[in-house]
Scaffold this motif. Structure first.
Motif, short mmCIF file in Angstrom:
data_model
loop_
_atom_site.label_atom_id
_atom_site.label_comp_id
_atom_site.label_asym_id
_atom_site.label_seq_id
_atom_site.Cartn_x
_atom_site.Cartn_y
_atom_site.Cartn_z
N VAL A 261 5.36 -2.51 -4.88
CA VAL A 261 4.67 -2.58 -6.11
C VAL A 261 3.22 -2.86 -5.82
O VAL A 261 2.40 -2.02 -6.33
CB VAL A 261 5.07 -3.77 -7.11
CG1 VAL A 261 4.04 -3.84 -8.25
CG2 VAL A 261 6.26 -3.54 -7.81
N ALA A 311 5.09 3.37 -12.13
CA ALA A 311 6.12 2.58 -12.80
C ALA A 311 7.60 2.91 -12.95
O ALA A 311 8.40 2.36 -12.56
CB ALA A 311 5.52 1.72 -13.88
N LEU A 314 9.43 3.87 -9.86
CA LEU A 314 9.71 2.80 -9.04
C LEU A 314 10.93 2.24 -9.73
O LEU A 314 11.65 1.54 -8.91
CB LEU A 314 8.82 1.52 -8.96
CG LEU A 314 7.50 1.67 -7.99
CD1 LEU A 314 6.49 0.88 -8.20
CD2 LEU A 314 8.22 1.72 -6.54
N LYS A 344 12.77 -3.60 -9.60
CA LYS A 344 12.72 -3.09 -11.06
C LYS A 344 11.88 -3.93 -11.93
O LYS A 344 11.19 -3.47 -12.76
CB LYS A 344 14.07 -2.77 -11.43
CG LYS A 344 14.90 -1.71 -10.73
CD LYS A 344 16.23 -1.46 -11.29
CE LYS A 344 17.08 -0.55 -10.46
NZ LYS A 344 18.58 -0.44 -11.00
N ALA A 347 8.51 -3.67 -11.28
CA ALA A 347 7.81 -2.43 -11.68
C ALA A 347 7.49 -2.29 -13.07
O ALA A 347 6.52 -1.58 -13.56
CB ALA A 347 8.65 -1.09 -11.16
N LEU A 350 3.94 -3.00 -13.70
CA LEU A 350 3.01 -2.52 -12.86
C LEU A 350 1.75 -1.93 -13.73
O LEU A 350 0.32 -2.23 -12.94
CB LEU A 350 3.67 -1.22 -12.07
CG LEU A 350 2.40 -0.29 -11.06
CD1 LEU A 350 2.08 -1.06 -10.27
CD2 LEU A 350 3.45 0.86 -10.39
#
Length: 497
Positions: A261, A311, A314, A344, A347, A350
């Motif tokens: 991240v 994001a 990811l 996850k 993300a 993010l």
């Protein structure tokens, strides 16, 4: 330069994961490195930079070079003495700090606790060295010399890669070599920046200046900024504290997922915030609210353009990315699955992490530290509540998800505050931006979901097959995203401030 630094950081983590995996020794090192690294972000890149740059920009705009040099000298002396005292005290109290920030290690009464305390004595001087490095970098940034400070972290990554490959095999236990790599990196990073300050005729000659008017202003701005700019880092450190009570490997899983991240966050979020801070500070000093609002609006558009697709990608590619980068040597299948789940969760937040960097800069450039502090306190309290609610059913994933949820709360409150005082004024064209970004992200998601192999398939692939598949997915997803953006009207002129 930031992109180069982050990719080398990724290479560093790949090597560390391969050599040390996600076991007890790796957990101990990540704690010993995270404590001074957290304080570095809090004091140096965080609160200090946000308090120092606006004052330095004001001196540069309204005073002569001699006044700027005097301010630099006194800030260097005051900062150096303060950090030296903190460093010496921390080295003597290393076991206490290890127990404070990783209480699970202490209560477990295994080798992780004494190992973390021993490495902390070696890594903590990094705080002093890298804070002075960040001080030098803040001066360079104020004079639009962005490349050198952005390149400096490359030295840290090179040192840690060298430590993992060549120093660690000579140490007992090998993980101790990583601690010495951190110390060496701090020394080399500081020495690297000094010649560039000399070219500006601003090489610091440290002189204590507690009573200097500029130093006192910086200190007054810095105290509230300690909370305002570093909530995400405080939350991540709280994650480490709680993760130390969880199953072996939890600290490492959170570390590896956080590092992925940090790649888009550092390359784009922090880089954009770093670039706009001197500009916003000058706009404020010159009493130009129109240019201030336009610069801040541009930064938010860039965050949305880059942060949202990063994001989403990811989240969809979490386990494949972890497998491609880290599933070698001591890194097991279960480690990939566990780190993928926390990736996850991180993300999800993010975009909020990126927005916080930019929105907080809108306050700090105006020397308003109190408002972000109040918001930071609310966000930290919310993070603790989310942690306690989510950690028991979701373990380490709950800690990551709590950090993301509190980040959205933080970003929303910062945005509302800027709008309330009419500092942030939406520029024309936002409806087109939202429609264009929405369609481009939907197209990219459809491509990634359709062509992504299952997690089991990724775990069975060899190294080069994983790399080939990941490159195709990433490049294909980017191409689809950019093509839709272009078809919907995005042009290069929209990327310029």
């Amino acid at each position: 330069m930031t992109l180069l630094s982050r990719f080398l950081g990724l290479a560093r983590d790949v090597i560390v994961a391969s050599v040390f995996g996600a076991g007890g020794h790796a957990d101990a090192f990540f704690v010993a490195f995270k404590i001074p690294n957290f304080l570095r972000r809090l004091f140096a890149e965080g609160a200090f930079a946000q308090a120092f740059v606006p004052v330095l920009s004001e001196y540069r705009t309204q005073r002569d070079l001699n006044a700027v040099q005097l301010l630099v000298n006194r800030v260097a002396g005051t900062l150096g003495i303060t950090l030296l005292m903190i460093t010496l005290a921390a080295m003597m109290a290393a076991p206490l700090l290890a127990a404070l920030f990783a209480p699970g290690f202490y209560l477990a009464d295994d080798e992780r606790f004494p190992l973390a305390a021993e490495m902390l004595r070696i890594t903590f001087p990094y705080l002093l060295l890298i804070s002075l490095t960040a001080f030098c970098g803040a001066i360079l940034n104020s004079y639009e010399r962005f490349a050198i400070p952005a390149f400096t972290p490359v030295i840290l990554n090179v040192c840690l890669i060298g430590a993992a490959l060549w120093i660690s095999p000579m140490m007992d236990p090998p993980i101790m070599g990583m601690a010495w790599g951190v110390f060496l990196a701090g020394v080399m990073q500081l020495l690297f920046q000094l010649p560039f300050l000399a070219r500006l005729r601003l090489l610091p000659r440290p002189t204590p200046g507690w009573k200097d008017e500029g130093v006192q202003r910086i200190m007054k701005l810095m105290v509230p900024a300690l909370f305002g700019v570093s909530v995400a880092q405080i939350n991540l450190l709280l994650d480490t504290v709680l993760a130390s009570f969880l199953q072996n490997g939890s600290v490492s899983w959170l570390y590896y997922s956080d590092r992925l991240v940090e790649l888009p966050l550092g390359v784009f979020g922090i880089a954009i915030a770093t670039v706009i801070l001197p500009a916003l500070s000058r706009n404020h000093a010159e009493k130009s609210p129109q240019r201030f609002a336009a610069t801040l609006d541009w930064a938010l558009r860039m965050i949305l353009l880059i942060g949202l697709p990063a994001a989403l990608a990811l989240i969809v590619l979490a386990e494949p990315m972890i497998a491609t980068l880290f599933h070698y040597g001591q890194m097991q299948d279960r480690d990939v699955l566990m780190a993928g789940m926390s990736l996850k969760a991180y993300a999800i937040g993010l975009l909020a992490f990126m927005l916080i960097k930019v929105l907080a800069t809108g306050y700090f450039s105006r020397q308003d530290m109190k408002t972000p502090v109040r918001i930071a306190i609310w966000a930290m309290a919310a993070n603790m509540v989310f942690n306690l609610i989510l950690v028991w059913p979701l373990d380490h994933v709950g800690l990551a998800l709590a950090t993301s949820l509190s980040a959205f709360l933080n970003a929303a409150m910062l945005l509302h505050g800027l709008r309330k005082v009419d500092v942030l004024q939406w520029q024309p064209g936002w409806s087109k931006v939202l429609i264009r970004n929405g369609l481009a992200n939907v197209a990219m998601l459809a491509f990634l979901i359709f062509f992504r192999n299952s997690t089991d398939a990724w775990l069975q692939m060899g190294l080069w097959q994983r790399i080939e598949q990941m490159v195709l997915l990433v490049m294909g997803g980017m191409l689809v995203y950019l093509c839709v953006q272009f078809i919907m009207g995005l042009r290069l002129r929209h990327l310029r401030a």
